[in-house]
Design a protein around this motif. Sequence first.
Motif: not given
Lengths: 354, 282
Positions: A44, A159-160
Motif C-alpha cells: 500500500s 488498493d485491494e
Amino acid sequence: MAKIELKDVRKVYHGGVEAVKGVSLSVEDGAFVVLVGPSGCGKSTLLRMVAGLESISSGTIAIGDRVVNELEPAERDIAMVFQNYALYPHMTVRKNLEYGLKNRKMASGEIARRVDEAAKMLEIGALLDRRPGQLSGGQRQRVAMGRALVREPAAFLFDEPLSNLDAKLRVQMRAEIRRLQRRLKTTSLYVTHDQLEAMTLADTLVVLNAGRIEQAGSPMEVYERPASLFVATFIGSPAMNLLPLGAGGIAGLTAPDGLLSGAGPAKTLGIRPEHMRLADGEAPRPGEMRFDLTVTGVEVVGAESFVYGTLPEGGPEVAVRVAGYSHVEPGTRLAAAADPAYLHRFDRETGRRI
Amino acid sequence: MIEKPGIGRPLAHVVLVLGVLVVAFPIYYTFIASTQSLTTILRPPLPLTPGDQIAANYGEALFGGIGRIGGVAVTTLLFNTLVMALGIALGKIFISILSAFAVVFFRFPLRMVFFWLIFVTLMLPVEVRILPTYKVMVDLGMIDTYAGLILPLIASATATLLFRQFFMTIPSELVEAARIDGAGPLRFLRDILLPLSKTNIAALFVILFIYGWTQYLWPLLVTNDNQMNTIVIALKKMVSFADADTPWHMVMVTSILAILPPVLVVVLMQRWFVRGLVESEK
Ligand SMILES: Nc1ncnc2c1ncn2[C@@H]1O[C@H](COP(=O)(O)OP(=O)(O)OP(=O)(O)O)[C@@H](O)[C@H]1O
Ligand SMILES: [Mg+2]
C-alpha cells in the motif's frame, strides 16, 4: 496512457519505519501489474507514493514523461480505487462520478458524456440517483470503479479493491476488472495479498517482501521459476514442499544417483504438490524420486485432494495432489513419487534460486 | 418494553401528566397574567382564565414601548437578542469548525500545543476573564455595539472539541479520494466536510442559540443604552424594588415573548434532526 517508472524508491515513515527499501520497477504502457505480498510488506505504501498520498523519502517516480515526486495527487493524472471504496456518502452516485471532473472545470456536456459512458460500461445506469448508503457492496465497488473510469486517467491504481466482497462476487468483479482494463488499455497498478487474484489478473506479477521486490515476471514465470524460497512458498496453494538437504541426503527419500549430492552451499529442495503423485504398490520407475510417507491428514477440495504426510525421522511434511477424492487414513505409510525435472533448488543461506 | 397489565399504565400516565403540569403551569400562569390589566394583577388572586387585555398589552409592548426601560419597544429587544443569539451561535460554529478543521486535517508546528490551549480554556468560564475582556471592549469602543455583545462569547472550546471528535471519525480514504479528485482544503471543507457535519451543526446550533438567547451577565455589562438591551436585560430592568412601580403586565408579556423564539427554534430544528438522522441511517 502512460508508463510508470519507479527508480530506487524508498519510504521511511516518521519514527523510522522503513516500509519501502529501494524499489525499482517499470510498468509498461497499458500493462496490468499486480503487487502482491504478505501483510505489512509495503504494497500500500508503494501504491500510495505513486498516487501522491504519501511523500517519497528518496528515489523518483515518473508517470508518462513527468517525474511526479512533487506533484499533488490531482495533478498526476491517476485514479485510485480504495478498499473501502471511499465514496462521498452525501452525494448521489452521479455526483460522486462528476465531482472530480467538476473540480477540473470540465465542460458539463463532456462530464455528462463520460458519466453516461462509465455507467453503461459498469451497468450502474439505474443507480445514478441513489446514495452510496443505498447500494450493496458490489454496487458500491462498481461506483468506485466508475469514479476512476470517468477521469480517463493515465493510470489506474487499485488498493485491494475486492477485499470487502464475498468470494463469488470477488471472482466476478475480478473478471470484470480484467475485461475493462483490456478494453481501455489503461496502465494499471493493482495491490492485493490474494495470490489467486494476483495470478489471474496480472500481466506482470511483482512479489514484494519486507519492502523489497523479491521477483517480477509473468505469473507463470513466477510460478514455475520462483526466484527465492519466499516466492516459492508465497505463490501456490498449498505451498511448495520444501526439503532441507542434509549431508547424508534426506531420510525417506530415494533419488537417482547424483541428484542429492554435489558440492556448493547448503541447499533446500522444493517441489510442488501437483508434481508429486501417490505411487503405493507401484514398482519404482527409473529416474524418479520416491518418498516414504506417513499420512498425517487429507484435505478434500472437491475436484482434487491433498494428502499430507511426513518423511521419517521427524522430516518435513509434504503435500501430494491427488485427482478426485482420496480416502487414505491418517497413519498409513505409503509411497509417493515425483519427476526430478520439477525439482527447484534454493541456496539455504541466501534463499535464492540456484 | 414490557407491558405490565393492570395499574402500571394509567399510573405512568398520571405521573407524566403531573410532571407536565408542574412544568407548564408557571408558563401558563405567566401567559394569563400577560392578558390582564395591571390593576387585576396587583389585586390577587389572579384568575385562571385569560383576561380581556391581550390585544392592548401585546400591542403596547410590541409597538408602543415600555416606559420603565426608556420607552423601547419589545420588537427592538427581540431584534437585539436575535442578533446576539444568532451571532453567538453562528460565530461559535464558524470558529470551532475552522479550528477543528485545522487541528484534525493539517500538520503544522505546535499543532497539539494549540489544541491543548483551546482545551484549557474550557476550564475558564466567562466570569473569570470578564474584567480583562471588559477592558478590551472599552478600549476597542465596542460598548453598546452588537460586536461587543457577540465577539467575546464566540470562542468555544466545547464546540471545537465536538467537531474535532466528529472530524476524526471521517475515514482517511475519503480525504484522500477528495485529494485525488482535485479538491483543495477549502473545497474539501465546503463540499465534503460541511455536508457531512449537517446534523452536528444543527444540534449545536440549537444549543448555542439558546445559550446566546439567555446570556445575562455579559450583556448586562456591555450595554448601557436602553436601545441596545437584550430582552433578558430589559426584563431585569423593568422589575423595580417597589411592587407598585413595576409594570407587571408588561413584564409578563415580555417574558412570554422572550420564551417564544427559543421554543420555535427547538421545535423547528427538531424536525430537521430527525430527517438528518433518518437520511444518514440509510
Ligand atoms: N503512517 C504510517 N506510519 C508509520 N508506519 C507505517 C504507516 N503506514 C504504514 N506503516 C508501516 O509500513 C509498513 C508497510 O505498510 P503497508 O500499509 O504498506 O503494508 P501493506 O503491504 O499494504 O499491508 P496490508 O496487506 O496489510 O495492507 C508496515 O510495517 C506498517 O506498519
Ligand atoms: Mg495495504
